[in-house]
Design an enzyme around this catalytic site. Structure first.
Site, PDB file in Angstrom:
ATOM      1  N   LYS A 117       2.434 -18.076  53.874  1.00  0.00           N
ATOM      2  CA  LYS A 117       1.292 -17.796  54.757  1.00  0.00           C
ATOM      3  C   LYS A 117       1.726 -17.577  56.207  1.00  0.00           C
ATOM      4  O   LYS A 117       1.028 -16.909  56.959  1.00  0.00           O
ATOM      5  CB  LYS A 117       0.256 -18.905  54.639  1.00  0.00           C
ATOM      6  CG  LYS A 117      -0.415 -18.883  53.263  1.00  0.00           C
ATOM      7  CD  LYS A 117      -1.572 -19.826  53.138  1.00  0.00           C
ATOM      8  CE  LYS A 117      -2.286 -19.632  51.807  1.00  0.00           C
ATOM      9  NZ  LYS A 117      -1.480 -20.149  50.656  1.00  0.00           N
TER      10      LYS A 117
HETATM   11  C1  LIG Z   1      -1.726 -19.740  49.337  1.00  0.00           C
HETATM   12  C2  LIG Z   1      -0.632 -19.934  48.353  1.00  0.00           C
HETATM   13  C3  LIG Z   1      -0.605 -19.256  47.122  1.00  0.00           C
HETATM   14  C4  LIG Z   1      -1.733 -18.344  46.672  1.00  0.00           C
HETATM   15  O1  LIG Z   1      -1.788 -17.159  47.429  1.00  0.00           O
HETATM   16  P1  LIG Z   1      -3.104 -16.218  47.328  1.00  0.00           P
HETATM   17  O2  LIG Z   1      -2.925 -15.237  48.424  1.00  0.00           O
HETATM   18  O3  LIG Z   1      -4.283 -17.131  47.565  1.00  0.00           O
HETATM   19  O4  LIG Z   1      -3.120 -15.607  45.987  1.00  0.00           O
HETATM   20  C5  LIG Z   1       0.469 -19.444  46.270  1.00  0.00           C
HETATM   21  N1  LIG Z   1       1.475 -20.282  46.600  1.00  0.00           N
HETATM   22  C6  LIG Z   1       1.495 -20.958  47.764  1.00  0.00           C
HETATM   23  C7  LIG Z   1       2.626 -21.885  48.051  1.00  0.00           C
HETATM   24  C8  LIG Z   1       0.453 -20.808  48.694  1.00  0.00           C
HETATM   25  O5  LIG Z   1       0.473 -21.490  49.849  1.00  0.00           O
END
Ligand SMILES: *Cc1c(COP(=O)(O)O)cnc(C)c1O
Length: 475
Positions: A117
């Site tokens: 993220k």
């Molecule tokens: C947010 C997250 C996901 C999921 O990603 P999306 O964009 O919601 O599909 C998967 N793995 C981790 C470690 C995350 O922080």
């Protein structure tokens, strides 16, 4: 470039918005999600030229196709300031690592909070600061988190002019490492608020405060959730960067497997593919919360009740519905906003599900859009973490393990498969210990963070208390 809502009715001409109009907004006023009016196309000459660019320069090229209301020199400066070796730990920013038999792991988790993220949120922080300064405005970001989103937002916004963050988290639900990451921040503009309640209570409070329109306007409340178009757009860049590392010429194709929750990450892959990046397949990997796997297998999209939503060892994928999925369905339905509204608004609210199995559009999900899917469970996760460690000396986190498990099932001869690594193992240490009988490696700079002084407020689970707290902490 103009943006439209996935629920825009074809009858009245949609309101045409530009990038900076939607940057600070969440949902469109009609409840839909914003998408560009068309996907800009890349050709062989562009791909050949982009292949040799640094990540920051590549980001500038991709973003320039979507943003025409920030001067080029300013946008370039923002990209160069965001994607540095200093912040992301390597000159490649998102290096590939081979895991045998044509499988690669693309590192997206070496930013400040050790999860993918950061890739988008770090850019968002700089875009927000730039745009707020240009308008002479301020913004108070209110959010709820049970893990990665909250810390990524805080590390992106800390110390930024014109931005404050109020982040609600449920008491005692995050891993100790995740909590330490957030609560050790001492920046004046970052407010951690521990709620006596569960994650749903935190989300309800955010909704209640955002629905109080007078309060929202007076205190300039905003969000940074995963439906923000700017976050999705920033993620498109690393699909290009992964592709260039896995190929020598743009005649070659690659596939991606993406550990998925809210469909934000893989939706960026869909956008990259629609732009003409030679992606063969986009494989959606879910955990036990298999809303998306069920859709791609059966054509039925069924939102889960809280009682049917499992708490798993890949918690950032524990979703009851996939908030970005509407973007893909809009494209699947030939960009019919009326039909999209009928499914996501009318059918979901009355029946909690919709079905496209008999719609010709559904068969195109695989053939025209390249989608496939698979599911992974706790036992698969443990086995994959062990196998990847034993054979390649690579320690993967629980979410990435879901991706690796599904990717190995979906490999096709002659097509490299890139698995997106979405977090580092240190964030989910308990399951790594269960799998390997040892603690995960701790990256430099994170030693002893659990013992640092913590800065947070603890409040009851009601919207009025949060509103009072916000009022006391803004000038
Ligand atoms: C947010 C997250 C996901 C999921 O990603 P999306 O964009 O919601 O599909 C998967 N793995 C981790 C470690 C995350 O922080």
């Amino acid at each position: 470039m103009h943006y439209l809502s996935t629920r825009a009715s074809t009858g009245n001409p949609p309101e045409r918005k530009r990038f900076c109009d939607i940057l600070l907004e969440g949902l469109a006023p009609d409840g839909g999600l914003y998408l560009p009016e068309h996907y800009p196309q890349v050709n062989d000459a562009m791909l050949a030229k982009w292949r040799s660019l640094s990540y920051a320069e590549l980001a500038f090229e991709v973003l320039s196709l979507y943003i025409d209301d920030i001067p080029a020199a300013d946008l370039k400066a923002i990209c160069l300031k965001t994607y540095t070796e200093d912040v992301f730990g390597s000159p490649e920013i998102v290096p590939l690592r081979p895991l045998g038999d044509g499988l690669h792991l693309q590192a997206l988790s070496n930013g400040p909070t050790l999860a993918f993220k950061d890739m988008a949120m770090q850019l968002l922080g700089n875009l927000f600061e730039y745009e707020l300064a240009r308008r002479g405005e301020a913004l108070n970001i209110l959010g709820a988190t049970s893990g990665d989103t909250g810390s990524a937002a805080e590390y992106a916004m800390r110390g930024k002019q014109g931005v404050r963050v109020f982040m609600l988290s449920p008491n005692g639900r995050m891993s100790p490492f995740q909590q330490a990451q957030m609560f050790s921040l001492q920046d004046e503009n970052i407010h951690n608020i521990v709620i006596d309640g569960v994650f749903d209570d935190c989300q309800d409070i955010v909704k209640a405060v955002s629905n109080d329109l007078a309060f929202k306007r007076r205190y300039r409340i905003g969000t940074v959730n995963s439906i923000n178009w700017a976050r999705l757009m920033a993620q498109v860049v690393y699909y290009f960067a992964g592709y260039f590392q896995a190929t020598r010429t743009s005649e070659e194709k690659v596939s991606f497997t993406v550990p998925s929750g809210n469909f934000g990450n893989v939706c960026a892959g869909h956008v990259a593919r629609m732009m003409g990046l030679p992606i063969d397949r986009l494989v959606v990997a879910t955990n036990e919360n298999d809303v998306l796997d069920e859709f791609f297998r059966t054509g039925v999209y069924r939102v889960r009740q809280s009682a049917d939503t499992h708490e798993t060892s890949s918690p950032s994928m524990d979703i009851s519905k996939a908030s970005n999925f509407e973007r893909f369905v809009f494209d699947l339905l030939g960009r019919d906003g009326g039909k999209t509204r009928a499914l996501f608004h009318d059918q979901i609210s009355s029946q909690g599900c919709f079905e496209l199995a008999s719609d010709p559009a559904f068969t195109m999900a695989a053939s025209r859009f390249g989608f496939a899917s698979g599911k992974s469970t706790h036992a698969d996760r443990l086995a994959t973490i062990r196998d990847t460690w034993a054979r390649f000396g690579a320690m993967v986190d629980t979410h990435t393990a879901d991706g690796v498990k599904v990717a190995r099932e979906q490999m096709q001869a002659g097509v490299p498969m890139i698995v997106l690594e979405t977090a580092l193992p240190i964030k989910f240490a308990a399951t790594i210990e269960e799998a390997l009988g040892r603690s995960p490696m701790r990256p430099a700079g994170f030693e002893g963070i659990e013992a640092l002084p913590k800065r947070f407020a603890r409040l009851p689970a009601d919207a009025a208390s949060i509103q009072r707290y916000i009022m006391q902490n803004v000038d």
